[in-house]
Design an enzyme around this catalytic site. Structure first.
Site, mmCIF file in Angstrom:
data_model
loop_
_atom_site.group_PDB
_atom_site.id
_atom_site.type_symbol
_atom_site.label_atom_id
_atom_site.label_comp_id
_atom_site.label_asym_id
_atom_site.label_seq_id
_atom_site.Cartn_x
_atom_site.Cartn_y
_atom_site.Cartn_z
ATOM 1 N N CYS A 162 0.822 -1.228 0.000
ATOM 2 C CA CYS A 162 0.000 0.000 0.000
ATOM 3 C C CYS A 162 0.845 1.262 0.000
ATOM 4 C CB CYS A 162 -0.927 0.002 1.202
ATOM 5 S SG CYS A 162 -1.947 -1.462 1.286
ATOM 6 N N ASN A 220 -10.228 -0.390 -0.543
ATOM 7 C CA ASN A 220 -8.758 -0.395 -0.446
ATOM 8 C C ASN A 220 -8.167 -0.877 -1.769
ATOM 9 O OD1 ASN A 220 -6.069 -0.846 0.153
ATOM 10 N ND2 ASN A 220 -6.470 -1.812 2.128
ATOM 11 N N HIS A 225 -3.566 6.829 2.650
ATOM 12 C CA HIS A 225 -3.960 5.546 2.057
ATOM 13 C C HIS A 225 -5.375 5.211 2.530
ATOM 14 C CE1 HIS A 225 -4.259 1.467 0.940
ATOM 15 N NE2 HIS A 225 -4.054 0.973 2.145
HETATM 16 O O1 UT7 Z 1 -4.122 -1.732 3.248
HETATM 17 C C1 UT7 Z 1 -3.200 -2.209 4.178
HETATM 18 C C2 UT7 Z 1 -3.619 -1.940 5.507
HETATM 19 N N1 UT7 Z 1 -4.849 -2.634 5.849
HETATM 20 C C3 UT7 Z 1 -5.563 -2.102 6.783
HETATM 21 O O2 UT7 Z 1 -5.251 -1.031 7.212
HETATM 22 C C4 UT7 Z 1 -6.753 -2.870 7.357
HETATM 23 C C5 UT7 Z 1 -6.743 -2.675 8.838
HETATM 24 N N2 UT7 Z 1 -7.783 -3.392 9.571
HETATM 25 C C6 UT7 Z 1 -9.099 -3.099 9.472
HETATM 26 O O3 UT7 Z 1 -9.493 -2.249 8.699
HETATM 27 C C7 UT7 Z 1 -10.042 -3.816 10.408
HETATM 28 O O4 UT7 Z 1 -9.320 -4.539 11.370
HETATM 29 C C8 UT7 Z 1 -11.034 -4.766 9.685
HETATM 30 C C9 UT7 Z 1 -12.049 -3.958 8.913
HETATM 31 C C10 UT7 Z 1 -10.275 -5.677 8.752
HETATM 32 C C11 UT7 Z 1 -11.800 -5.624 10.687
HETATM 33 O O5 UT7 Z 1 -12.451 -4.811 11.629
HETATM 34 P P1 UT7 Z 1 -12.409 -5.198 13.175
HETATM 35 O O6 UT7 Z 1 -13.241 -4.213 13.874
HETATM 36 O O7 UT7 Z 1 -10.948 -5.277 13.563
HETATM 37 O O8 UT7 Z 1 -13.128 -6.580 13.182
HETATM 38 P P2 UT7 Z 1 -12.582 -8.043 13.594
HETATM 39 O O9 UT7 Z 1 -11.652 -8.571 12.592
HETATM 40 O O10 UT7 Z 1 -12.108 -8.004 15.012
HETATM 41 O O11 UT7 Z 1 -13.920 -8.854 13.563
HETATM 42 C C12 UT7 Z 1 -14.980 -8.567 14.464
HETATM 43 C C13 UT7 Z 1 -16.104 -9.543 14.200
HETATM 44 C C14 UT7 Z 1 -15.646 -10.990 14.211
HETATM 45 O O12 UT7 Z 1 -16.690 -11.753 14.782
HETATM 46 P P3 UT7 Z 1 -16.578 -12.276 16.295
HETATM 47 O O13 UT7 Z 1 -15.340 -13.099 16.335
HETATM 48 O O14 UT7 Z 1 -16.485 -11.013 17.122
HETATM 49 O O15 UT7 Z 1 -17.850 -13.025 16.476
HETATM 50 C C15 UT7 Z 1 -15.534 -11.336 12.751
HETATM 51 O O16 UT7 Z 1 -15.753 -12.700 12.490
HETATM 52 O O17 UT7 Z 1 -16.656 -9.308 12.910
HETATM 53 C C16 UT7 Z 1 -16.662 -10.519 12.157
HETATM 54 N N3 UT7 Z 1 -16.444 -10.197 10.752
HETATM 55 C C17 UT7 Z 1 -17.457 -9.934 9.909
HETATM 56 N N4 UT7 Z 1 -18.778 -9.900 10.082
HETATM 57 C C18 UT7 Z 1 -19.527 -9.577 9.013
HETATM 58 C C19 UT7 Z 1 -15.268 -10.093 10.086
HETATM 59 N N5 UT7 Z 1 -15.505 -9.741 8.811
HETATM 60 C C20 UT7 Z 1 -16.838 -9.645 8.679
HETATM 61 C C21 UT7 Z 1 -17.693 -9.321 7.607
HETATM 62 N N6 UT7 Z 1 -19.010 -9.293 7.828
HETATM 63 N N7 UT7 Z 1 -17.217 -9.006 6.379
#
Ligand code: UT7
Length: 330
Positions: A116, A287, A257
């Site tokens: 990125c 992204n 980004h």
């Molecule tokens: O480009 C390079 C850099 N990349 C980034 O900067 C990305 C950085 N990270 C992020 O943007 C965030 O961490 C994410 C958007 C990827 C994820 O958000 P989060 O608030 O950290 O969510 P999480 O991964 O902790 O997931 C929370 C919950 C989980 O369920 P449980 O375990 O709490 O029951 C996931 O299974 O959300 C669930 N989940 C979803 N639910 C519905 C994960 N993806 C999805 C989805 N739809 N697409």
């Protein structure tokens, strides 16, 4: 006495594939919801390239638009750099395909891989070539077809990414216009495991096993990346301003980004910047990795959000991990 050469951005361009995929469309692919995607990421839709539309095709379209904006022809170019982690092929470089598609046989061509941060890394590289007098006109492209490297069964990543390309022409700045004032790049290889496409290199050459284990698609520890991104991207904006001998107050627009609107808002809060001074298009584009800042810059220019004489900051963070920032005086 002759003035030292200073590099500037002579023209910008971008290209987004025709197909728009909404969160509602994503709901049909994986167990997700528009509500989850919007609240966690700010993303509402993204563009997907056609099956026969490659990173080099999107690059070439963005490049032609940047050349038009600069009033230059492909034959004016000395060098083509493509920043990408989704090249047409492992080798040759995507830049070589672009050279032929664009019609610039005289230009040298290579790709850079800084995820990125690739476009902002490339800005430093192009600036150094121009200011050393080694090359005069450089086409720098950030382009990705991430949809070819997504695990469509992983809802944690597949909703986050889109395809597209952005390009700039870098050359000697005329009368200090659009001049690149500072560049900052860093990397932290100890964080390499946080975001990767493990298969297809010499560590895990392609095999039935790597396919079965889904090693050819992007893996991400989103939570960790999120935390690091907010901290280091804020610091990198300040570092770029320091290197340009300006204060943050003087920066009219930060173009970060576009990975997640929550990351972008958190950076704005840390730096105490009002919303209108931080550019956002992640809601429409999602992204696009190395293409992200390049597309955002072109959109900001076209929307009249950057005026002559204003200071603009670019900042990006991604796999590696890599980090880069820059200040340009428009
Ligand atoms: O480009 C390079 C850099 N990349 C980034 O900067 C990305 C950085 N990270 C992020 O943007 C965030 O961490 C994410 C958007 C990827 C994820 O958000 P989060 O608030 O950290 O969510 P999480 O991964 O902790 O997931 C929370 C919950 C989980 O369920 P449980 O375990 O709490 O029951 C996931 O299974 O959300 C669930 N989940 C979803 N639910 C519905 C994960 N993806 C999805 C989805 N739809 N697409």
């Amino acid at each position: 006495m002759s003035q030292p050469l200073r590099a500037g951005i002579l023209g910008t361009g971008s290209y987004l594939p025709e197909k728009i995929v909404t969160n509602k469309d994503m709901e049909k692919l994986v167990e997700t919801s528009d509500e989850w995607i919007v609240t966690r990421t700010g993303i509402k839709e993204r563009h997907f390239a056609a099956a026969d539309e490659f990173t080099s095709d999107m690059s070439t379209k963005a490049a032609q638009r940047a050349l038009d904006a600069a009033g230059l022809k492909p034959t004016d170019l000395d060098l083509i750099i493509v920043a990408t982690i989704t090249p047409d092929m492992q080798t040759p470089s995507t830049a070589c395909f672009v050279q032929t598609k664009l019609g610039a046989p005289q230009a040298a061509a290579f790709d850079i891989s800084a995820a990125c941060s690739g476009f902002v890394y490339g800005l430093s590289l192009a600036r150094a070539f121009v200011e050393s007098g080694f090359y005069k006109r450089i086409l720098l492209i950030g382009a990705e077809k991430l949809t070819s490297f997504i695990d469509w069964k992983d809802r944690g990543t597949c909703v986050l990414f889109g395809d597209g390309a952005g390009a700039v022409i870098i050359g000697p700045s005329v009368n200090g216009e659009h001049e690149i004032l500072s560049s900052y790049m860093s990397a932290n290889g100890s964080e390499a495991d946080l975001l990767k496409i493990p298969g297809g290199g010499c560590r895990f050459p392609s095999s039935l096993e790597t396919i079965e284990n889904r090693l050819h698609s992007l893996k991400m520890d989103g939570k960790q990346i999120f935390k690091i991104a907010v901290k280091v991207m804020s610091e990198a904006v300040l570092e770029a301003a320091k290197r340009a001998n300006i204060t943050l107050d003087q920066v009219s627009l930060v173009i970060p980004h576009q990975a997640n609107d929550r990351i972008i808002q958190a950076i704005g809060e840390r730096l105490e910047l009002p919303k209108e001074r931080v550019f956002v298009n992640v809601d429409r584009i999602a992204n696009t990795s190395a293409a992200s800042v390049a597309i955002a810059l072109d959109e900001a220019v076209k929307a009249g959000k950057i005026q002559k004489g204003q200071y603009v900051a670019f900042v990006a963070f991604g796999a590696g991990t890599t980090l880069a920032s820059s200040i340009v005086k428009w």
